[in-house]
Design an enzyme around this catalytic site. Structure first.
Site, PDB file in Angstrom:
ATOM      1  N   CYS A   3     -63.070  42.427  37.480  1.00  0.00           N
ATOM      2  CA  CYS A   3     -62.431  41.532  38.455  1.00  0.00           C
ATOM      3  C   CYS A   3     -63.311  40.298  38.579  1.00  0.00           C
ATOM      4  O   CYS A   3     -64.508  40.420  38.879  1.00  0.00           O
ATOM      5  CB  CYS A   3     -62.301  42.251  39.801  1.00  0.00           C
ATOM      6  SG  CYS A   3     -61.936  41.155  41.187  1.00  0.00           S
ATOM      7  N   CYS A   6     -65.057  39.965  41.990  1.00  0.00           N
ATOM      8  CA  CYS A   6     -66.159  40.936  42.141  1.00  0.00           C
ATOM      9  C   CYS A   6     -67.370  40.460  41.348  1.00  0.00           C
ATOM     10  O   CYS A   6     -68.511  40.599  41.798  1.00  0.00           O
ATOM     11  CB  CYS A   6     -65.733  42.326  41.682  1.00  0.00           C
ATOM     12  SG  CYS A   6     -64.694  43.204  42.877  1.00  0.00           S
ATOM     13  N   ASP A  29     -63.215  26.389  45.181  1.00  0.00           N
ATOM     14  CA  ASP A  29     -62.226  26.664  44.135  1.00  0.00           C
ATOM     15  C   ASP A  29     -62.514  25.771  42.925  1.00  0.00           C
ATOM     16  O   ASP A  29     -62.810  24.584  43.064  1.00  0.00           O
ATOM     17  CB  ASP A  29     -60.805  26.401  44.663  1.00  0.00           C
ATOM     18  CG  ASP A  29     -59.729  27.026  43.775  1.00  0.00           C
ATOM     19  OD1 ASP A  29     -59.048  27.946  44.243  1.00  0.00           O
ATOM     20  OD2 ASP A  29     -59.581  26.578  42.610  1.00  0.00           O
ATOM     21  N   HIS A  45     -63.746  45.056  47.067  1.00  0.00           N
ATOM     22  CA  HIS A  45     -62.533  44.784  46.294  1.00  0.00           C
ATOM     23  C   HIS A  45     -61.307  45.362  46.999  1.00  0.00           C
ATOM     24  O   HIS A  45     -61.157  46.568  47.131  1.00  0.00           O
ATOM     25  CB  HIS A  45     -62.621  45.367  44.881  1.00  0.00           C
ATOM     26  CG  HIS A  45     -61.405  45.044  44.071  1.00  0.00           C
ATOM     27  ND1 HIS A  45     -61.302  43.894  43.315  1.00  0.00           N
ATOM     28  CD2 HIS A  45     -60.204  45.676  43.959  1.00  0.00           C
ATOM     29  CE1 HIS A  45     -60.104  43.844  42.754  1.00  0.00           C
ATOM     30  NE2 HIS A  45     -59.419  44.928  43.135  1.00  0.00           N
ATOM     31  N   HIS A  97     -57.761  40.049  43.675  1.00  0.00           N
ATOM     32  CA  HIS A  97     -58.802  40.391  44.665  1.00  0.00           C
ATOM     33  C   HIS A  97     -58.460  39.488  45.848  1.00  0.00           C
ATOM     34  O   HIS A  97     -58.467  38.254  45.704  1.00  0.00           O
ATOM     35  CB  HIS A  97     -60.186  40.091  44.073  1.00  0.00           C
ATOM     36  CG  HIS A  97     -61.352  40.395  44.987  1.00  0.00           C
ATOM     37  ND1 HIS A  97     -62.470  41.109  44.587  1.00  0.00           N
ATOM     38  CD2 HIS A  97     -61.586  40.054  46.284  1.00  0.00           C
ATOM     39  CE1 HIS A  97     -63.330  41.199  45.592  1.00  0.00           C
ATOM     40  NE2 HIS A  97     -62.815  40.558  46.641  1.00  0.00           N
ATOM     41  N   HIS A  99     -57.854  36.945  48.565  1.00  0.00           N
ATOM     42  CA  HIS A  99     -58.610  35.716  48.839  1.00  0.00           C
ATOM     43  C   HIS A  99     -57.766  34.783  49.689  1.00  0.00           C
ATOM     44  O   HIS A  99     -56.542  34.752  49.573  1.00  0.00           O
ATOM     45  CB  HIS A  99     -59.027  35.018  47.541  1.00  0.00           C
ATOM     46  CG  HIS A  99     -57.904  34.800  46.575  1.00  0.00           C
ATOM     47  ND1 HIS A  99     -57.447  35.792  45.744  1.00  0.00           N
ATOM     48  CD2 HIS A  99     -57.137  33.719  46.315  1.00  0.00           C
ATOM     49  CE1 HIS A  99     -56.455  35.328  45.006  1.00  0.00           C
ATOM     50  NE2 HIS A  99     -56.225  34.066  45.348  1.00  0.00           N
ATOM     51  N   HIS A 101     -57.290  30.850  50.681  1.00  0.00           N
ATOM     52  CA  HIS A 101     -57.589  29.455  50.362  1.00  0.00           C
ATOM     53  C   HIS A 101     -57.738  28.699  51.677  1.00  0.00           C
ATOM     54  O   HIS A 101     -56.845  28.760  52.536  1.00  0.00           O
ATOM     55  CB  HIS A 101     -56.429  28.814  49.595  1.00  0.00           C
ATOM     56  CG  HIS A 101     -56.094  29.445  48.283  1.00  0.00           C
ATOM     57  ND1 HIS A 101     -56.406  28.876  47.067  1.00  0.00           N
ATOM     58  CD2 HIS A 101     -55.443  30.599  47.981  1.00  0.00           C
ATOM     59  CE1 HIS A 101     -55.962  29.638  46.081  1.00  0.00           C
ATOM     60  NE2 HIS A 101     -55.367  30.694  46.608  1.00  0.00           N
TER      61      HIS A 101
HETATM   62  P1  AMP Z   1     -54.300  32.473  43.589  1.00  0.00           P
HETATM   63  O1  AMP Z   1     -53.355  31.697  42.711  1.00  0.00           O
HETATM   64  O2  AMP Z   1     -53.913  32.479  45.029  1.00  0.00           O
HETATM   65  O3  AMP Z   1     -54.542  33.867  43.042  1.00  0.00           O
HETATM   66  O4  AMP Z   1     -55.669  31.679  43.551  1.00  0.00           O
HETATM   67  C1  AMP Z   1     -56.693  31.931  42.646  1.00  0.00           C
HETATM   68  C2  AMP Z   1     -57.618  30.738  42.727  1.00  0.00           C
HETATM   69  O5  AMP Z   1     -58.847  31.090  42.114  1.00  0.00           O
HETATM   70  C3  AMP Z   1     -57.092  29.481  41.992  1.00  0.00           C
HETATM   71  O6  AMP Z   1     -56.979  28.415  42.925  1.00  0.00           O
HETATM   72  C4  AMP Z   1     -58.175  29.222  40.947  1.00  0.00           C
HETATM   73  O7  AMP Z   1     -58.419  27.846  40.746  1.00  0.00           O
HETATM   74  C5  AMP Z   1     -59.372  29.940  41.526  1.00  0.00           C
HETATM   75  N1  AMP Z   1     -60.376  30.394  40.580  1.00  0.00           N
HETATM   76  C6  AMP Z   1     -60.171  31.145  39.460  1.00  0.00           C
HETATM   77  N2  AMP Z   1     -61.337  31.398  38.845  1.00  0.00           N
HETATM   78  C7  AMP Z   1     -62.309  30.802  39.592  1.00  0.00           C
HETATM   79  C8  AMP Z   1     -63.724  30.696  39.488  1.00  0.00           C
HETATM   80  N3  AMP Z   1     -64.397  31.265  38.486  1.00  0.00           N
HETATM   81  N4  AMP Z   1     -64.381  29.996  40.443  1.00  0.00           N
HETATM   82  C9  AMP Z   1     -63.719  29.412  41.460  1.00  0.00           C
HETATM   83  N5  AMP Z   1     -62.385  29.492  41.621  1.00  0.00           N
HETATM   84  C10 AMP Z   1     -61.690  30.169  40.711  1.00  0.00           C
HETATM   85 ZN    ZN Z   2     -62.577  42.358  42.941  1.00  0.00          ZN
END
Ligand code: AMP
Ligand code: ZN
Length: 113
Positions: A3, A6, A29, A45, A97, A99, A101
């Site tokens: 993940c 994680c 992000d 997780h 996982h 999250h 925003h």
């Molecule tokens: P969601 O579409 O709600 O699942 O949002 C996932 C978010 O994670 C997106 O806005 C991506 O730009 C962000 N994201 C994915 N990988 C990374 C990373 N390694 N570091 C920071 N943000 C990430």
């Molecule tokens: Zn996770």
């Protein structure tokens, strides 16, 4: 567990930390949708909002309180901002996982697409 969030918590994938406590982690992000775009996650997780359990009630309450702290830290507490939690396929959740925003730093519009 395979993940990416994680792995971010474990320090195996780099991230730009915004906030951290015992149970929570927040980082910028990688593809910001606004001048301020932070992701707030529990270190534990949990796949999505739909997988939050009774035992996670305290954790989720603390998560909401930490949103206030992060908003103040980023200076978007006065003008406002948006908290988004995408769930599943139709919600366009891309990382399984949970999250949140935190998006701000400019005038946002509603409704989203
Ligand atoms: P969601 O579409 O709600 O699942 O949002 C996932 C978010 O994670 C997106 O806005 C991506 O730009 C962000 N994201 C994915 N990988 C990374 C990373 N390694 N570091 C920071 N943000 C990430
Ligand atoms: Zn996770």
């Amino acid at each position: 567990m395979d993940c990416i969030f994680c792995k971010i918590v474990a320090g195996e994938i780099p991230s730009e930390k915004v906030y951290e406590d015992e149970d929570l982690y927040a980082f910028y992000d990688i593809q910001p949708a606004a001048p301020a775009h932070v992701l707030l996650i529990p270190k534990k997780h949990i796949s999505s909002m739909m997988d939050v359990k009774e035992e996670d009630k305290g954790l989720m309450g603390n998560l909401i309180l930490s949103i206030q702290k992060i908003a103040g830290q980023l200076g978007m507490d006065k003008e406002g901002f948006r908290v988004v939690n995408n769930i599943g396929e139709f919600g366009q959740q891309t990382v399984p996982h949970i999250h949140f925003h935190l998006i701000g730093g400019r005038q946002l519009t509603w409704p989203p697409g």
